[in-house]
Design a protein around this motif. Sequence first.
Motif, short mmCIF file in Angstrom:
data_model
loop_
_atom_site.label_atom_id
_atom_site.label_comp_id
_atom_site.label_asym_id
_atom_site.label_seq_id
_atom_site.Cartn_x
_atom_site.Cartn_y
_atom_site.Cartn_z
N GLN A 13 -0.69 36.23 43.55
CA GLN A 13 -1.22 37.82 43.65
C GLN A 13 -0.28 38.87 43.02
OE1 GLN A 13 -4.24 38.82 45.32
NE2 GLN A 13 -4.51 36.57 45.61
N MET A 14 0.46 38.47 42.14
CA MET A 14 1.45 39.33 41.36
C MET A 14 0.78 40.64 40.90
SD MET A 14 4.43 39.76 40.34
CE MET A 14 5.34 38.13 40.19
N SER A 15 -0.50 40.64 40.25
CA SER A 15 -0.84 41.91 39.71
C SER A 15 -1.11 42.90 41.10
CB SER A 15 -2.28 41.92 39.20
OG SER A 15 -1.97 41.21 38.02
N ARG A 16 -2.06 42.29 42.09
CA ARG A 16 -2.20 43.16 43.18
C ARG A 16 -1.01 43.78 43.81
NH1 ARG A 16 -2.23 42.46 48.72
NH2 ARG A 16 -1.71 40.08 48.64
N LEU A 17 0.25 42.73 44.13
CA LEU A 17 1.43 43.27 44.65
C LEU A 17 2.12 44.30 43.97
CD1 LEU A 17 2.42 39.78 46.13
CD2 LEU A 17 1.54 41.66 47.30
N ALA A 18 2.08 44.05 42.30
CA ALA A 18 2.67 45.19 41.55
C ALA A 18 2.20 46.43 41.77
CB ALA A 18 2.53 44.65 40.26
N ARG A 19 0.72 46.46 41.86
CA ARG A 19 0.19 47.92 42.17
C ARG A 19 0.36 48.43 43.50
NH1 ARG A 19 -4.14 45.02 39.84
NH2 ARG A 19 -4.76 44.53 41.87
N ALA A 20 0.73 47.51 44.49
CA ALA A 20 0.97 48.03 45.87
C ALA A 20 2.76 48.42 45.89
CB ALA A 20 0.98 46.83 46.84
N GLY A 24 4.31 52.82 46.18
CA GLY A 24 5.53 52.81 47.13
C GLY A 24 5.69 51.74 48.24
N GLU A 25 4.77 50.77 48.22
CA GLU A 25 5.12 49.77 49.37
C GLU A 25 6.40 48.90 48.93
OE1 GLU A 25 3.17 49.54 51.79
OE2 GLU A 25 1.55 50.96 51.22
N THR A 26 6.85 48.20 49.87
CA THR A 26 7.81 47.28 49.52
C THR A 26 7.41 45.76 49.88
OG1 THR A 26 9.51 48.96 50.25
CG2 THR A 26 9.87 46.46 50.42
N ILE A 36 13.47 36.03 51.23
CA ILE A 36 14.39 35.59 50.16
C ILE A 36 14.71 36.61 49.04
CG2 ILE A 36 14.29 33.01 50.59
CD1 ILE A 36 12.41 33.17 47.90
N MET A 37 13.74 37.58 49.01
CA MET A 37 13.78 38.75 47.97
C MET A 37 13.06 39.99 48.74
SD MET A 37 11.65 37.39 44.86
CE MET A 37 12.07 35.80 44.94
N GLU A 38 13.21 40.96 48.04
CA GLU A 38 12.57 42.37 48.11
C GLU A 38 12.04 42.94 46.79
OE1 GLU A 38 13.88 45.22 51.47
OE2 GLU A 38 14.39 46.18 49.41
N TRP A 39 11.06 43.40 46.61
CA TRP A 39 10.29 43.86 45.48
C TRP A 39 10.05 45.31 46.02
CZ3 TRP A 39 5.97 40.19 44.13
CH2 TRP A 39 6.55 38.93 43.71
N ARG A 40 10.55 46.29 45.27
CA ARG A 40 10.64 47.74 45.32
C ARG A 40 10.58 48.47 44.04
NH1 ARG A 40 15.39 49.97 46.21
NH2 ARG A 40 16.99 48.19 46.64
N SER A 41 9.87 49.66 44.07
CA SER A 41 9.63 50.33 42.73
C SER A 41 11.08 50.82 42.31
CB SER A 41 8.90 51.53 43.00
OG SER A 41 8.75 52.24 41.89
N VAL A 42 11.21 50.77 41.02
CA VAL A 42 12.44 51.56 40.46
C VAL A 42 12.48 52.66 40.04
CG1 VAL A 42 13.07 49.13 39.37
CG2 VAL A 42 11.98 50.78 38.11
#
Length: 86
Positions: A13-20, A24-26, A36-42
């Motif tokens: 689901q990488m594309s959907r998660l990237a849009r989230a 502004g979502e984390t 194990i990791m956190e993705w957030r906008s740069v």
Amino acid sequence: MTITVNIHEAKTQMSRLARAVEAGETVIVARAGTPIMEWRSVRPRAPLFGSIPGFGGPGWEEAFTEEADAEVRAMFDEDLGLDDPA
């Protein structure tokens, strides 16, 4: 809001998660339920005008009057001792 997914779901689901994340979502990625990791906008999102509570809403213009300006100036004059005739 935070979205938590396992590694397999993150891969599929990488594309959907990237849009989230762009919105502004984390996203927290976990392995066997352990984060194990956190993705957030740069890029920080630009604040909306009026998004600070009590500022920019209806009636804020009334706070900036000549009387208030004179009152603030008088406070500075007192601190500097400029109101003393000596």
